[in-house]
Design a protein around this motif. Structure first.
Motif, PDB file in Angstrom:
ATOM      1  N   MET A   6      65.357  25.795 -11.130  1.00 47.26           N
ATOM      2  CA  MET A   6      65.750  25.284 -12.429  1.00 47.26           C
ATOM      3  C   MET A   6      67.405  24.565 -12.689  1.00 47.26           C
ATOM      4  SD  MET A   6      62.859  27.626 -14.856  1.00 47.26           S
ATOM      5  CE  MET A   6      60.751  27.438 -14.126  1.00 47.26           C
ATOM      6  N   LEU A   7      67.928  25.726 -12.382  1.00 55.69           N
ATOM      7  CA  LEU A   7      69.467  25.751 -12.699  1.00 55.69           C
ATOM      8  C   LEU A   7      70.173  24.798 -11.280  1.00 55.69           C
ATOM      9  CD1 LEU A   7      69.805  29.306 -14.044  1.00 55.69           C
ATOM     10  CD2 LEU A   7      68.873  26.938 -15.189  1.00 55.69           C
ATOM     11  N   CYS A  29      72.855  19.347 -15.315  1.00 61.54           N
ATOM     12  CA  CYS A  29      72.845  20.152 -16.655  1.00 61.54           C
ATOM     13  C   CYS A  29      71.806  19.718 -17.354  1.00 61.54           C
ATOM     14  CB  CYS A  29      74.401  20.888 -16.751  1.00 61.54           C
ATOM     15  SG  CYS A  29      74.223  22.013 -18.281  1.00 61.54           S
ATOM     16  N   THR A  68      68.810  18.935 -16.747  1.00 59.68           N
ATOM     17  CA  THR A  68      67.860  18.753 -16.874  1.00 59.68           C
ATOM     18  C   THR A  68      67.077  20.916 -16.832  1.00 59.68           C
ATOM     19  OG1 THR A  68      68.370  19.444 -14.551  1.00 59.68           O
ATOM     20  CG2 THR A  68      67.570  17.422 -14.659  1.00 59.68           C
ATOM     21  N   TRP A  69      68.644  21.132 -17.254  1.00 57.12           N
ATOM     22  CA  TRP A  69      67.578  22.788 -17.483  1.00 57.12           C
ATOM     23  C   TRP A  69      67.233  23.475 -18.728  1.00 57.12           C
ATOM     24  CZ3 TRP A  69      73.470  25.248 -16.753  1.00 57.12           C
ATOM     25  CH2 TRP A  69      73.658  25.299 -15.124  1.00 57.12           C
ATOM     26  N   LYS A  74      69.160  23.526 -21.802  1.00 54.94           N
ATOM     27  CA  LYS A  74      69.556  22.608 -21.883  1.00 54.94           C
ATOM     28  C   LYS A  74      68.893  21.613 -23.845  1.00 54.94           C
ATOM     29  CE  LYS A  74      72.667  19.641 -22.185  1.00 54.94           C
ATOM     30  NZ  LYS A  74      74.722  20.132 -22.328  1.00 54.94           N
ATOM     31  N   LEU A  84      77.424  26.349 -20.851  1.00 51.84           N
ATOM     32  CA  LEU A  84      76.187  26.091 -20.399  1.00 51.84           C
ATOM     33  C   LEU A  84      76.923  24.611 -19.752  1.00 51.84           C
ATOM     34  CD1 LEU A  84      72.990  24.162 -22.492  1.00 51.84           C
ATOM     35  CD2 LEU A  84      73.651  26.298 -20.852  1.00 51.84           C
ATOM     36  N   ALA A 142      77.440  25.811 -15.710  1.00 50.51           N
ATOM     37  CA  ALA A 142      77.354  24.742 -14.854  1.00 50.51           C
ATOM     38  C   ALA A 142      78.677  24.463 -13.643  1.00 50.51           C
ATOM     39  CB  ALA A 142      76.984  23.275 -15.243  1.00 50.51           C
ATOM     40  N   ARG A 153      72.752  22.447  -4.333  1.00 50.24           N
ATOM     41  CA  ARG A 153      72.874  22.005  -5.438  1.00 50.24           C
ATOM     42  C   ARG A 153      74.120  20.137  -5.212  1.00 50.24           C
ATOM     43  NH1 ARG A 153      78.262  21.701  -6.708  1.00 50.24           N
ATOM     44  NH2 ARG A 153      79.214  23.622  -5.290  1.00 50.24           N
ATOM     45  N   PRO A 168      62.353  20.818 -12.560  1.00 48.71           N
ATOM     46  CA  PRO A 168      64.198  20.230 -12.708  1.00 48.71           C
ATOM     47  C   PRO A 168      64.154  21.121 -10.677  1.00 48.71           C
ATOM     48  CG  PRO A 168      63.133  21.515 -14.473  1.00 48.71           C
ATOM     49  CD  PRO A 168      61.858  21.305 -13.554  1.00 48.71           C
TER      50      PRO A 168
END
Length: 204
Positions: A23-24, A28, A30-31, A34, A97, A101, A115, A137
């Motif tokens: 999810m991460l 950012c 899409t986190w 957020k 955040l 990221a 990533r 995500p």
């Protein structure tokens, strides 16, 4: 941790986190935490089971002017007293955040590759090109094993009723012997022009 208190542990002790690594991985924006103008209900913990069955802790996040507001919910045990709404200044909230990221110091090669692959898939527009449903995500990228068995799985669905299962995946081995950027570039080039209905492996 809010004001020095682990709120989820207080509400739902010995629970399992619902915020998974994948999810991460994506941008950012899409986190789960957020926060935009529309309220977003986020599952934070569970009982090693489906929360619809066994309950968990949720927070609904919403941006109200210069504030981000979290409203707590516990479907595990409604007898547990919930904390009041949590209020955060929106500017430092977003900054924290973004800081997280941008911090890649903790990554192993497989994390870096995950990533970079999520970013590459977003640039390629791969899912749109092959008419796949919008990805979750992290763009469907999951970290598999680590060390000598490190790999990524790019999981997705295809819209084709003739297939026995709509779920497909590509798998990418990751080594520490060469830059993750080079490994991801080769992988992305290999799948960029391939039809996922025939090139990807079936199943979850």
């Amino acid at each position: 941790m809010i004001d020095g208190v682990d709120v989820v542990e207080t509400i739902h002790p010995d629970s399992d986190s619902s915020l998974f690594h994948e999810m991460l991985i994506g941008p950012c924006e899409t986190w789960p935490l957020k926060t935009g103008g529309e309220p977003r209900r986020v599952e934070l913990s569970n009982n090693y089971c489906d929360t619809g069955c066994c309950g968990g802790v949720f927070v609904t996040t919403e941006r109200r002017g210069a504030l981000v507001v979290w409203t707590w919910e516990n479907t595990d045990d409604i007898r547990v007293r919930l904390p009041p709404d949590s209020h955060f200044d929106a500017e430092p909230y977003d900054a924290e955040l973004n800081r997280f990221a941008a911090d890649h110091s903790w990554e192993e090669p497989v994390d870096t590759a995950a990533r970079l692959l999520a970013r590459e898939l977003a640039v390629l527009g791969w899912y749109r090109r092959w008419n796949c449903p919008p990805p979750p995500p992290g763009l469907g990228v999951r970290v598999g094993g680590r060390g000598e068995k490190a790999h990524l799985t790019m999981r997705f669905r295809v819209e084709d009723s003739s297939l026995p299962t709509a779920w497909r995946h590509h798998t990418m081995a990751v080594t520490g012997n060469e830059p993750a950027e080079d490994q991801v570039r080769r992988f992305a080039e290999r799948i960029a022009n391939s039809d996922p209905r025939t090139s990807a492996q079936p199943g979850p």
